[in-house]
Scaffold this motif. Structure first.
Motif, PDB file in Angstrom:
ATOM      1  N   THR A 742       0.903  -1.204  -0.005  1.00 25.60           N
ATOM      2  CA  THR A 742      -0.053   0.144  -0.018  1.00 25.60           C
ATOM      3  C   THR A 742       1.041   1.177   0.028  1.00 25.60           C
ATOM      4  N   PRO A 743       1.258   1.771  -1.148  1.00 23.57           N
ATOM      5  CA  PRO A 743       2.165   2.951  -1.348  1.00 23.57           C
ATOM      6  C   PRO A 743       1.773   3.925  -0.252  1.00 23.57           C
ATOM      7  N   ASN A 744       2.647   4.712   0.541  1.00 24.69           N
ATOM      8  CA  ASN A 744       2.430   5.900   1.075  1.00 24.69           C
ATOM      9  C   ASN A 744       3.304   7.148   0.320  1.00 24.69           C
ATOM     10  N   GLY A 749      11.129   8.527   2.278  1.00 24.50           N
ATOM     11  CA  GLY A 749      11.934   7.296   1.405  1.00 24.50           C
ATOM     12  C   GLY A 749      11.354   7.163   0.160  1.00 24.50           C
ATOM     13  N   PHE A 750      10.327   8.047  -0.147  1.00 22.73           N
ATOM     14  CA  PHE A 750       9.715   7.980  -1.469  1.00 22.73           C
ATOM     15  C   PHE A 750       9.566   9.275  -2.063  1.00 22.73           C
ATOM     16  N   VAL A 763      17.384   1.285 -11.419  1.00 22.65           N
ATOM     17  CA  VAL A 763      17.240   0.409 -10.479  1.00 22.65           C
ATOM     18  C   VAL A 763      17.217   1.406  -9.084  1.00 22.65           C
ATOM     19  N   PHE A 764      15.862   1.330  -8.390  1.00 19.64           N
ATOM     20  CA  PHE A 764      15.663   2.331  -7.320  1.00 19.64           C
ATOM     21  C   PHE A 764      15.334   1.415  -6.010  1.00 19.64           C
ATOM     22  N   LEU A 765      15.698   2.016  -4.973  1.00 20.69           N
ATOM     23  CA  LEU A 765      15.441   1.555  -3.471  1.00 20.69           C
ATOM     24  C   LEU A 765      14.507   2.578  -3.253  1.00 20.69           C
ATOM     25  N   THR A 766      13.451   1.992  -2.402  1.00 22.61           N
ATOM     26  CA  THR A 766      12.335   2.907  -2.365  1.00 22.61           C
ATOM     27  C   THR A 766      11.564   2.409  -1.069  1.00 22.61           C
ATOM     28  N   ASP A 767      11.313   3.464  -0.109  1.00 23.91           N
ATOM     29  CA  ASP A 767      10.531   2.776   1.145  1.00 23.91           C
ATOM     30  C   ASP A 767       8.997   3.430   0.818  1.00 23.91           C
TER      31      ASP A 767
END
Length: 1007
Positions: A742-744, A749-750, A763-767
Motif C-alpha cells: 500500500t504505497p504511501n 523514503g519515497f 534500479v531504485f530503492l524505495t520506502d
C-alpha cells in the motif's frame, strides 16, 4: 659534420615557423595547465641551456645519445636558448616564446657547420595566430595580454573565449557564459594558474581575477588530454602576470559613458493568436543603459634579484545599469555593481631545480538593485547581493633530473552568495537558512483570476512592498573548494610519460526561501465551465518553499599519458583517466557515488613533409561530468515545500496578502514530509552513470607562405549518458501495488523526483509504505523516458596571417547541434537548475523533443586582428556574423486523463488555442521546427595612440557594434497558458537582443 641541403631547409623552415610565434597553439607535448616546454634535437653529448632574461631563471641539459632534449614545466615567458657543441661551437636563439600548455621546438644540428648555418636566424615573439605545431593533437586557443589589448573585445574571460572557433554565446538567462562545441553552458571548467575556480554549485559561474592581471588565456575547445577532466564542454585557463628583475608600475582607467550608448530597442507583443495585443509595448527599455568605469593600479619587480619576485594589482569598478520596465524616478540607474578586487603573485626561484609560486586574489562584487512600484513609481526598497571571495594558490615545481619533473599544487577558494534586501522604511529582508524560519519581508503575489473577476473585486491584486519577487538565498550562503594535485613528467627516449593525481573537494552552504515566507496565488474556480454565470468563486493558494543545508561534492582522479614519437615525423598519443565522484546531502550522507569512471584518450600528429609546413592530426576521447552539489539542497536534503488552498474575505492593500482565511482542503507536502531529510539511498538510481560524451576530431594545417597558414578540422561529439531527474512515480507505484503493498506517497523514503540516466533501465530503492523498509525495483527505460541524445557535428576552417605590423585570424564554423536535451540547463525556458531540468520529469515531456538545440548556429564567421600604421597609431577590428538559433512553440498537452497535463505549457505542442481554449487536441510542433531567429552581425573597432613624446602613455577608443545592429537573439517560446491552454500574448516577445552601440575609452600609463 656537414648536412645536405634538405636538412638545412628543414632546420631553417622550422625556425621560421617558430618565428611566427605561439598564439592559437594546440599542443600535446606539454599539456600542463600552468607552464610550457622547450624541446628539440641537438648533437649527442652537447649542452643546451635556457635562460629567462627577465627573471634570471636558468637550466642546462646534456643531450642524450638519441639527440633529443626537453625542458619541461617552464614558467611562461621569453627565453634565450644556447647550444654548446662537444667541439666548443655555440649557437644562440633569442626570444623563444613559451606559452601555457605549449611545447616550443628549437632544433640544433650536431656540429659546428650546422650551428653556424642557423646562427643568423633569431626567433623573436610576434603576433601570429595559430601556427603549425606538429607536436599537437588538441584544439586550443591562446591569446596573450598584448594581443587581447589590440582587439576590440570586452575585458572578461567569456568574451575572449568567444573569439575561438566552435564557441557561441549562451542564453542570457544564465549570465555571460559560452557554449563549447554544442554543450550547455554548465559543462565547462575554469582555471587560474592551474587552480579550478569553477563555481561547481551549479556550474554557472566562476571566480574571476581582475582582467588587467591576465597574462595569457588558454581556451581548450576539444581534444584535450587526460590531465583535464570534469568537462564535456570546454576549458578556460588563465595565467596571471608575474614580477621580473625590472621594476614596473602603472595604472589605467576604462570608461564607458551612458551618454554615448545607443538606445536599447523596446520589446512588443507579437503573437498573432492574441491579436488585440500585437504591437503593444511589452517591455519598456527606455531606462536601459550602462555607465561603467574601472580603474587599476599595479606594480611588479624583484624583491631579491634573480630569486624572489612579486606582482600586485588593485582594481575598482563601478557599473550603473538602468533596468527594463522601470522608467520611474529621477535616478539614471536602478542597479549598481561595485567590484573592489585585487591580486598578488609571488615567485621564488629557490635554485635552478626548485621553484615556489603563491597566488592570491579577491573577486568580491556588491550589487544594489533599486526597486520601484510599477504602477506609481514609488521607491520600494533595495535588493542587496554580494558574490565572490578570496582564492589562494600555492605551487611547487621540482626539476629532479634532466628527464624527470614534478609539480604539486594546493588551492583554497571561497565564493559567497549573500542575498537580501532593505525596504524603503529601513527594514532588512533576509533568510537565516532555518526551515522553520522563512524569509522576512513582503510575500510574493500572483493573480491569475480572469479579468471579469478582477473587476468584481476591485482590480488586480499586487504587492506594493515586495522587492525581489523571487526566492532569496540564505544570508550565509557560500561555496568552498580545496584542491590538491600532483603532476609528474618523465622523458624516456621516444616516450614522454606524464601521470598524476587530482583531488577536488567542494562544499556549499545553500538554501532559499520566498521573500516574505509565502507565495500567494489567487485564482477563480468555475464549477460548470460557463463564464460569468454567478457560480464562480475565488480562492487563494499558499505555497511555502524553504531550503537550507550544507552539501558536499568529493571528486578525485588519476591519469596517465604517453606521447610516443614512433618516427621523426609521427607522434602517437595514448592517455587514460579514471574519475571518481561522490555527492553528499545535508546530513553528511552519501547519495551518489560513481567510482573510477574510465576516460580513454587517443591521438596522433603527422608532420607530413618533415619541415613543419603540413600537419595532419586527429584525436578521440571520452569526457565525464560530475553531478552538481545543487541537486542535494532540495532533492536529497531536508526541505519544506507545502501548498494549501484557502477561501478569503479580504486583501491587505499594501502586501497583497489575503485576510480572513478559511482552509479549503488539507496541507499538501511536496517531495517529502515536513522538514524531514530524504533517505539517501532513495534519491538516485543505484546503477547511475555520470554524464559523459565521446569526441572525435580530424584536421590539418598547412603553411602556404612565410606569413600565412590555412587549416581545417572536423569535430563530432556524441552524448553517451546524461543525468537528470524523473518525477513520474507511477511505475514504482504500480509495481508496489502488484506486490500487494500500500504505497504511501510522498514520504522521506519515497521522493517524487529521483536522479537517473534517461533511456536506461533504472534500479531504485524505495520506502514504499513509509515504514523504513526499502524495496528494490528495476524500472524499464520505456516507462520513464527516451534516451538522452545530443550530437554535435562541425567543420572549422581557418586562415591566419602575421606580418611585422599586421596580424589577423579568420574562421568559419559550420555546425549542427541536434538532440532531445541541451545538457545541464534548459535555454528553451531559461531554466538553470543544473542536472534537474524538467526535460525528463515525465516521458510525455520528451515527445517531439528531438531536433535542433538552442546552441545550434549553422554558420559562424569570426575575423579579428590589428594593423600598426605607425609607431604611434594602430587600428583593431573584430567581426562576427552568425546565423540565428532555432525557435520552438511550447504549449499544453491536451487531452491528458481528461484534462491538461499538470506540467502546463512545457510540451512541444501548440494548437489548442485557436478556438480560445483547450477544447481540441494539441498539435505536434517538434523541437526547432518553428523557424529560426535572424542572422546577427556586428563590427567592433578600436584606435590606439601611443605618443612618442610621452613614453608609457596610451590612449584607446573602442566602439562596439559600430552599426548598432540590435537583432533579436532570444524570444519567449511559451505559447499557451499552462492552466487553460489559451494563447499567451507574451509568446514571441523578445527576451534579448544584441547589445546596442557603445564606446569605451582608455588611458594608461606604464613606467
Amino acid at each position: 659534420m656537414a648536412v645536405n641541403q634538405r636538412t638545412k631547409r628543414v632546420l631553417q623552415r622550422s625556425a621560421l615557423s617558430l618565428a611566427l610565434g605561439i598564439c592559437f597553439s594546440p599542443t600535446l607535448y606539454a599539456q600542463s595547465n600552468t607552464s610550457g616546454a622547450i624541446f628539440g634535437q641537438a648533437g649527442a653529448g652537447s649542452t643546451v641551456q635556457i635562460q629567462n632574461p627577465a627573471t634570471g631563471f636558468s637550466r642546462s641539459i646534456t643531450v642524450g645519445n638519441d639527440g633529443a632534449y626537453r625542458f619541461s614545466a617552464l614558467p611562461t615567458g621569453s627565453y634565450t636558448v644556447t647550444y654548446t657543441g662537444t667541439d666548443g661551437s655555440t649557437s644562440t636563439r633569442e626570444g623563444v616564446n613559451v606559452n601555457v600548455g605549449t611545447g616550443t621546438s628549437v632544433n640544433f644540428a650536431g656540429g659546428r657547420s650546422d650551428a653556424s648555418t642557423l646562427d643568423t636566424v633569431q626567433v623573436r615573439a610576434t603576433s601570429a595566430v595559430n601556427p603549425i605545431d606538429v607536436s599537437s593533437v588538441e584544439s586550443t586557443t591562446i591569446l596573450t595580454a598584448e594581443q587581447i589589448a589590440k582587439i576590440p573585445v570586452a575585458r572578461d574571460a567569456t568574451s575572449v573565449a568567444l573569439l575561438a572557433p566552435g564557441t557561441v554565446r549562451g542564453d542570457t538567462a544564465f549570465g555571460n557564459l559560452a557554449s563549447f562545441g554544442g554543450s550547455s553552458v554548465a559543462e565547462n571548467q575554469y582555471y587560474v594558474n592551474g587552480f579550478n575556480v569553477t563555481n561547481s554549485f551549479r556550474n554557472l559561474n566562476f571566480s574571476q581575477i581582475p582582467f588587467e592581471a591576465v597574462a595569457e588565456q588558454q581556451v581548450k575547445t576539444g581534444g584535450y588530454g587526460a590531465e583535464f577532466g570534469r568537462s564535456t564542454g570546454g576549458v578556460v585557463n588563465q595565467i596571471t602576470k608575474r614580477g621580473t628583475n625590472e621594476f614596473h608600475a602603472g595604472g589605467n582607467v576604462f570608461y564607458t559613458p551612458r551618454s554615448l550608448n545607443s538606445d536599447t530597442v523596446n520589446y512588443y507583443y507579437r503573437n498573432p493568436l492574441a491579436p488585440d495585443d500585437v504591437g503593444t509595448l511589452a517591455q519598456d527599455n527606455s531606462n536601459v543603459d550602462t555607465n561603467q568605469w574601472i580603474t587599476s593600479a599595479w606594480a611588479s619587480g624583484a624583491l631579491v634579484k634573480d630569486k624572489l619576485f612579486a606582482y600586485g594589482l588593485v582594481s575598482y569598478g563601478d557599473t550603473d545599469k538602468g533596468l527594463a520596465g522601470t522608467p520611474f524616478g529621477d535616478k539614471p540607474a536602478d542597479e549598481e555593481t561595485k567590484r573592489p578586487t585585487w591580486l598578488v603573485k609571488v615567485d621564488w626561484n629557490i635554485n635552478d631545480s626548485n621553484k615556489l609560486e603563491l597566488t592570491g586574489f579577491n573577486d568580491t562584487s556588491k550589487i544594489d538593485t533599486d526597486v520601484y512600484n510599477p504602477e506609481t513609481g514609488e521607491y520600494i526598497g533595495t535588493r542587496k547581493q554580494e558574490n565572490g571571495g578570496q582564492n589562494w594558490i600555492g605551487k611547487y615545481t621540482g626539476y629532479f633530473t634532466d628527464t624527470f619533473t614534478m609539480s604539486a599544487l594546493y588551492g583554497h577558494g571561497e565564493f559567497k552568495r549573500k542575498d537580501g534586501a532593505r525596504t524603503a522604511t529601513g527594514l532588512d529582508v533576509s533568510y537565516s537558512g532555518d526551515l522553520n524560519d522563512p524569509a522576512s519581508g513582503c510575500p510574493r503575489i500572483l493573480d491569475v483570476r480572469p479579468t471579469y473577476r478582477q473587476d468584481l473585486t476591485g482590480g488586480e491584486i499586487t504587492s506594493s512592498c515586495n522587492i525581489t519577487n523571487d526566492a532569496i538565498d540564505r544570508a550565509d550562503s557560500k561555496d568552498t573548494r580545496d584542491q590538491f594535485r600532483l603532476d609528474f613528467e618523465w622523458s624516456l627516449g621516444d616516450h614522454l610519460i606524464r601521470f598524476g593525481y587530482d583531488r577536488d573537494d567542494y562544499e556549499s552552504i545553500a538554501g532559499t526561501s520566498i521573500e516574505g515566507g509565502r507565495y500567494w496565488r489567487y485564482s477563480t474556480v468555475n464549477p460548470d465551465g460557463v463564464v460569468n454565470n454567478g457560480d464562480e468563486y475565488d480562492i487563494v493558494r499558499e505555497q511555502i518553499t524553504n531550503q537550507g543545508s550544507t552539501v558536499k561534492l568529493k571528486q578525485w582522479a588519476m591519469y596517465v599519458e604517453d606521447s610516443w614519437n614512433i618516427t621523426d615525423t609521427f607522434l602517437a598519443y595514448l592517455g587514460a583517466r579514471w574519475d571518481t565522484f561522490e555527492n553528499y546531502n545535508g546530513e553528511g550522507q552519501q547519495y551518489v557515488k560513481i567510482d573510477n569512471q574510465f576516460g580513454p584518450r587517443l591521438g596522433f600528429s603527422w608532420d607530413v613533409l618533415g619541415d613543419s609546413s603540413l600537419k595532419i592530426y586527429g584525436n578521440a576521447g571520452r569526457y565525464a561530468l560530475p553531478l552538481t552539489p545543487s541537486v542535494a539542497v532540495r532533492g536529497a536534503s531536508a526541505s519544506l515545500y507545502t501548498r494549501q488552498n484557502y477561501f478569503y474575505t479580504g486583501v491587505d492593500p499594501v502586501t497583497g496578502a489575503p485576510t480572513g482565511l478559511t482552509p479549503r482542503g488539507g496541507l499538501q507536502y511536496i517531495n517529502g514530509e515536513f522538514g524531514e531529510p530524504k533517505n539517501p539511498a532513495t534519491i538516485a538510481a543505484t546503477n547511475l552513470d555520470p554524464m559523459y560524451q565521446d569526441e572525435y576530431i580530424l584536421g590539418f594545417q598547412s603553411q602556404i607562405t612565410d606569413h600565412q597558414a590555412i587549416g581545417a578540422r572536423g569535430i563530432y561529439r556524441k552524448l553517451k549518458a546524461a543525468i537528470d531527474d524523473n518525477c513520474d512515480y507511477t511505475p514504482i507505484y504500480d509495481a508496489a501495488v502488484a506486490d500487494g503493498l500500500t504505497p504511501n506517497i510522498p514520504n522521506a523514503g519515497f521522493p517524487y523526483c529521483r536522479m537517473f540516466n534517461p533511456g536506461e533501465d533504472s534500479v531504485f530503492l524505495t520506502d514504499v509504505e513509509g515504514n523504513g523498509v526499502l524495496t528494490e525495483y528495476t524500472i524499464p527505460a520505456d516507462l520513464l523516458s527516451p534516451k538522452a541524445k545530443r550530437e554535435y557535428k562541425a567543420l572549422e576552417l581557418f586562415w591566419d596571417g602575421s606580418w611585422e605590423k599586421f596580424f589577423f585570424q579568420a574562421s568559419w564554423t559550420m555546425s549542427w547541434n541536434k538532440g532531445n536535451t541541451e545538457g545541464g540547463v534548459k535555454s528553451d525556458i531559461g531554466q538553470g537548475d543544473t542536472s534537474v531540468t524538467q526535460d525528463f520529469d515525465y516521458k510525455e515531456l520528451m515527445v517531439d523533443s528531438y531536433g535542433y538545440l538552442p546552441n545550434d548556429r549553422r554558420h559562424s564567421v569570426k575575423i579579428f586582428g590589428n594593423y600598426q600604421f605607425t609607431d604611434e597609431w594602430s587600428l583593431g577590428a573584430n567581426i562576427l556574423v552568425q546565423s540565428g538559433r532555432p525557435q520552438n512553440c511550447l504549449g499544453v498537452l491536451y487531452p491528458y486523463h481528461g484534462g491538461i497535463h499538470p506540467y502546463g505549457s512545457s510540451f512541444f505542442r501548440c494548437g489548442t488555442t485557436e478556438a480560445g481554449g483547450a477544447d481540441g487536441p494539441s498539435e505536434a510542433v517538434p523541437r526547432g521546427t518553428y523557424g529560426r531567429l535572424p542572422w546577427t552581425n556586428s563590427l567592433d573597432l578600436n584606435v590606439a595612440y601611443l605618443p612618442q613624446w610621452a613614453p608609457g602613455l596610451q590612449f584607446k577608443i573602442d566602439v562596439f557594434n559600430v552599426f548598432d545592429q540590435q537583432k533579436v537573439t532570444a524570444v519567449s517560446e511559451v505559447a499557451e497558458d499552462g492552466t487553460t491552454g489559451a494563447p499567451l500574448n507574451t509568446f514571441g516577445v523578445y527576451r534579448s537582443t544584441q547589445a546596442p552601440r557603445s564606446f569605451r575609452f582608455m588611458v594608461q600609463y606604464d613606467f
